[in-house]
Write an enzyme that holds these catalytic residues in place. Structure first.
Site, mmCIF file in Angstrom:
data_model
loop_
_atom_site.group_PDB
_atom_site.id
_atom_site.type_symbol
_atom_site.label_atom_id
_atom_site.label_comp_id
_atom_site.label_asym_id
_atom_site.label_seq_id
_atom_site.Cartn_x
_atom_site.Cartn_y
_atom_site.Cartn_z
ATOM 1 N N GLY A 175 -2.654 -3.778 2.791
ATOM 2 C CA GLY A 175 -2.624 -2.488 2.098
ATOM 3 C C GLY A 175 -3.359 -2.576 0.773
ATOM 4 C CE LYS A 176 -9.597 -0.978 -2.323
ATOM 5 N NZ LYS A 176 -9.626 -2.100 -3.262
ATOM 6 C CB THR A 177 -0.513 -1.114 -2.701
ATOM 7 O OG1 THR A 177 -0.371 -1.166 -1.281
ATOM 8 C CG2 THR A 177 0.648 -0.364 -3.317
#
Ligand code: PPE
Length: 311
Positions: A164-166
């Protein structure tokens, strides 16, 4: 972030919650949930002018897929179909008259409840496009940059969830990046909680040793789209690529080390922790892959036409 970040120039229109509005009108309330707790996801996408003069977005499909995957991992439901977001990304370049540029889709939780159960806060989406030059400086692309191994560890995979690119995960990157810059380096390389090499603050890492390309496996790093691109370009050119565990000292004795990312593209590293890497300048494999990358993004590589989405 190199000299490009300091020269930020605003544009004309921003897509916010389904429509384009004036750049300066795209503001949010201070109760915006993501502002407090960091639960949001984003993408970074580049468009390039191609040989025939048209503008094309590089690997748009994969970026949109990762945006939805990031949202899914974090249990955020994007309230738009993929086709709508895909079109908003292309349109953001047109609306801002950009032939080349960087596009940042951002999915965030709006205002409503405070606290850690944002059940009814609206999921909002912005798509912002701007011109972004060389992430680690024009000179760095040719000479290579100077990096240091950060004293901050990368997140444990069960805390960050690397696919995830959180938004909030980037606090870790900012801590490492700012310290590296203050101490006179261009970038920080991060180790995972086991002490193995993971990635830089906003880039994946590759090394070349004995003619073989090596990069950390995706267990502790973002599954970078540029990383994936470089692996394919390298294999197509007969290079062996191994996804592996890499130790810190292996960086020091590599022939070449370079970083990959949408923003950073393919950036060579010439020195790590005051140790010269290889000959202390951009190596031949890095240069070859850099050239292959720019040929692909600019439509000069007929084998990779599938990767382009014309604006
Ligand atoms: N690792 C991290 C932690 C990361 O943020 C990026 C992208 C990558 C690897 C490379 O991924 P890809 O772009 O798919 O090849 N970092 C983005 C944000 C940079 C920023 O400063 O903001 C980018 O390059 O767009």
């Amino acid at each position: 972030m190199g000299d490009s970040a300091s020269s930020f120039v605003g544009g004309e229109k921003i897509w916010l919650d389904g429509e384009f509005i004036d750049w300066d009108a795209a503001r949010v309330h201070v109760l915006t949930h993501t502002l407090h707790y960091g639960l949001g996801v984003f993408e970074g996408i580049r468009a390039y002018q191609t040989v025939d003069g048209r503008s094309a977005i590089f690997r748009l499909r994969e970026h949109v897929q990762r945006l939805y995957d990031s949202a899914h991992i974090n249990r955020l439901e994007i309230p738009y179909e993929r086709a709508v977001i895909t079109e908003a990304i292309a349109a953001s370049l047109r609306e801002n008259h950009l032939d080349e540029g960087y596009v940042r889709p951002l999915v965030f939780l709006g205002d409503g409840a405070m606290g850690l159960n944002p059940a009814n806060n609206p999921v909002r989406v912005a798509v912002i496009a701007w011109a972004w030059g060389k992430y680690l400086g024009e000179e760095g692309m040719e000479r290579g940059i100077r990096a240091r191994v950060s004293s901050f560890s990368r997140h444990h995979v069960n805390s960050k969830m690397t696919l995830g690119k959180t938004c909030g995960d980037y606090v870790n990157s900012i801590l490492a990046k700012r310290d590296a810059l203050l101490d006179g380096f261009d970038e920080a390389i991060m180790l995972d909680p086991h002490g193995l090499v993971s990635e830089a603050t906003g880039e994946n890492l590759f090394l070349v040793r004995g003619g073989i390309l090596r990069t950390p496996s995706i267990h502790s790093v973002l599954d970078g789209i540029t990383r994936n691109t470089v692996i394919k370009l390298a294999r197509d050119r007969g290079l062996e690529v191994v996804e592996d565990a890499i130790t810190r000292d292996e960086l020091y004795v590599s022939d070449e080390v370079f970083l990959t990312g949408t923003a950073a593209e393919v950036t060579p590293i010439r020195e790590i922790d005051h140790r010269m890497i290889g000959s202390g300048r951009r190596g031949p494999v890095t240069e070859m892959l850099q050239r292959a990358y720019f040929e692909a993004v600019s439509g000069r590589d007929p084998n990779e036409a599938d990767w382009l989405h014309y604006v």
